[in-house]
Design a protein around this motif. Structure first.
Motif, mmCIF file in Angstrom:
data_model
loop_
_atom_site.group_PDB
_atom_site.id
_atom_site.type_symbol
_atom_site.label_atom_id
_atom_site.label_comp_id
_atom_site.label_asym_id
_atom_site.label_seq_id
_atom_site.Cartn_x
_atom_site.Cartn_y
_atom_site.Cartn_z
ATOM 1 N N ALA A 254 -2.832 8.144 -12.875
ATOM 2 C CA ALA A 254 -3.033 6.883 -12.156
ATOM 3 C C ALA A 254 -1.924 6.668 -11.128
ATOM 4 C CB ALA A 254 -3.081 5.714 -13.141
ATOM 5 N N VAL A 255 -0.692 6.969 -11.529
ATOM 6 C CA VAL A 255 0.432 6.792 -10.602
ATOM 7 C C VAL A 255 0.336 7.778 -9.439
ATOM 8 C CG1 VAL A 255 2.955 6.997 -10.398
ATOM 9 C CG2 VAL A 255 1.947 5.692 -12.271
ATOM 10 N N ARG A 256 -0.161 8.978 -9.681
ATOM 11 C CA ARG A 256 -0.377 9.934 -8.579
ATOM 12 C C ARG A 256 -1.302 9.324 -7.524
ATOM 13 N NH1 ARG A 256 -0.136 15.752 -8.951
ATOM 14 N NH2 ARG A 256 -2.138 15.689 -7.888
ATOM 15 N N PHE A 257 -2.393 8.693 -7.978
ATOM 16 C CA PHE A 257 -3.330 8.056 -7.040
ATOM 17 C C PHE A 257 -2.671 6.880 -6.325
ATOM 18 C CE2 PHE A 257 -6.910 5.053 -6.185
ATOM 19 C CZ PHE A 257 -7.462 5.765 -5.129
ATOM 20 N N GLY B 238 -0.424 5.016 -1.133
ATOM 21 C CA GLY B 238 0.688 4.527 -0.323
ATOM 22 C C GLY B 238 0.792 5.211 1.026
ATOM 23 N N VAL B 239 0.273 6.420 1.136
ATOM 24 C CA VAL B 239 0.268 7.129 2.422
ATOM 25 C C VAL B 239 -0.509 6.332 3.468
ATOM 26 C CG1 VAL B 239 -0.563 9.239 3.587
ATOM 27 C CG2 VAL B 239 0.591 9.391 1.376
ATOM 28 N N VAL C 256 -14.339 13.332 -2.286
ATOM 29 C CA VAL C 256 -12.893 13.168 -2.094
ATOM 30 C C VAL C 256 -12.349 12.217 -3.154
ATOM 31 C CG1 VAL C 256 -11.068 12.413 -0.521
ATOM 32 C CG2 VAL C 256 -13.063 13.640 0.380
ATOM 33 N N THR C 257 -13.034 11.100 -3.342
ATOM 34 C CA THR C 257 -12.597 10.116 -4.330
ATOM 35 C C THR C 257 -12.556 10.729 -5.736
ATOM 36 O OG1 THR C 257 -13.424 8.260 -3.030
ATOM 37 C CG2 THR C 257 -13.124 7.873 -5.383
ATOM 38 N N ALA D 12 -9.211 12.123 -10.392
ATOM 39 C CA ALA D 12 -9.533 13.006 -11.520
ATOM 40 C C ALA D 12 -8.560 12.878 -12.684
ATOM 41 C CB ALA D 12 -9.608 14.457 -11.046
ATOM 42 N N GLY D 13 -7.288 12.617 -12.417
ATOM 43 C CA GLY D 13 -6.304 12.528 -13.490
ATOM 44 C C GLY D 13 -6.105 11.130 -14.050
#
Length: 195
Positions: free
Chosen positions: A10-13, A18-19, A97-98, A103-104
């Motif tokens: 979730a934090v990766r997403f 943020g990009v 893409v989503t 996925a994680g």
């Protein structure tokens, strides 16, 4: 999967999203805008407009706002492809893409986000129609603001955005934006005397 793994996904997403705060809406460069708004700035106001349009059209405002927030999140991976470039490039569907982006994440998050993006992309529910109108209306309003800042080559964005609007409420707001002044909110409206 462990809860820690789900949290990390979730934090990766979240980091990836943020990009969008740094990624520019590139189509405006063709109009001569040197420093266009970011994708995140566009998405924020799209969500605000979507919430308002939902109230005006009797749609679920929370669902519309969620779709508006998510509608361009894929651009972290495929960038903001200008309209003219789409003649020459083929990108995978936003739903694919989503799916990769989330996925994680925890299963409930995956289900929530992928369903909202799929609904937006299908464009069939009243909420998806309102969310798409919010996107087009935000583009039109941004063009009006750029025009007031001296960028006079924005009419094609105004025309194409206005032509794409489906709801009566979005058309009314577009008409008001075209007749309005972006800084009119700085002058308080006249007050009516108390009786």
């Amino acid at each position: 999967m462990s809860d820690d793994h789900d949290a990390a996904g979730a934090v990766r997403f979240i980091f990836e999203a943020g990009v969008l705060k740094r990624a520019a809406r590139t189509g405006w460069w063709f109009a001569g805008v040197k420093h266009p708004e970011s994708i995140a700035e566009h998405s924020f106001r799209t969500a605000l407009i979507g919430m308002m349009l939902a109230a005006m059209e009797g749609a679920d405002a929370a669902r519309v706002s969620m779709m508006c927030v998510l509608h361009d999140t894929q651009e972290t991976r495929i960038t903001d492809i200008p309209h003219i470039a789409k003649r020459y490039l083929t990108a995978v569907p936003n739903t694919a893409v989503t799916a990769d982006q989330v996925a994680g994440c925890p299963p409930a998050v995956i289900d929530l986000i992928t369903a909202a993006v799929a609904e937006y992309e299908a464009g069939e529910t009243v909420e998806a129609i309102v969310a798409r109108d919010a996107d087009k209306l935000e583009c039109l309003i941004q063009a009006v603001e750029y025009r007031h800042q001296g960028i006079d080559n924005v009419q094609r964005w105004i025309d194409s955005s206005q032509a794409a609007l489906k709801t009566a409420s979005a058309q009314r707001l577009a008409d008001a934006a075209l007749d309005g002044q972006p800084l009119a909110w700085l002058t308080p409206p006249p007050t009516t005397p108390a009786k």
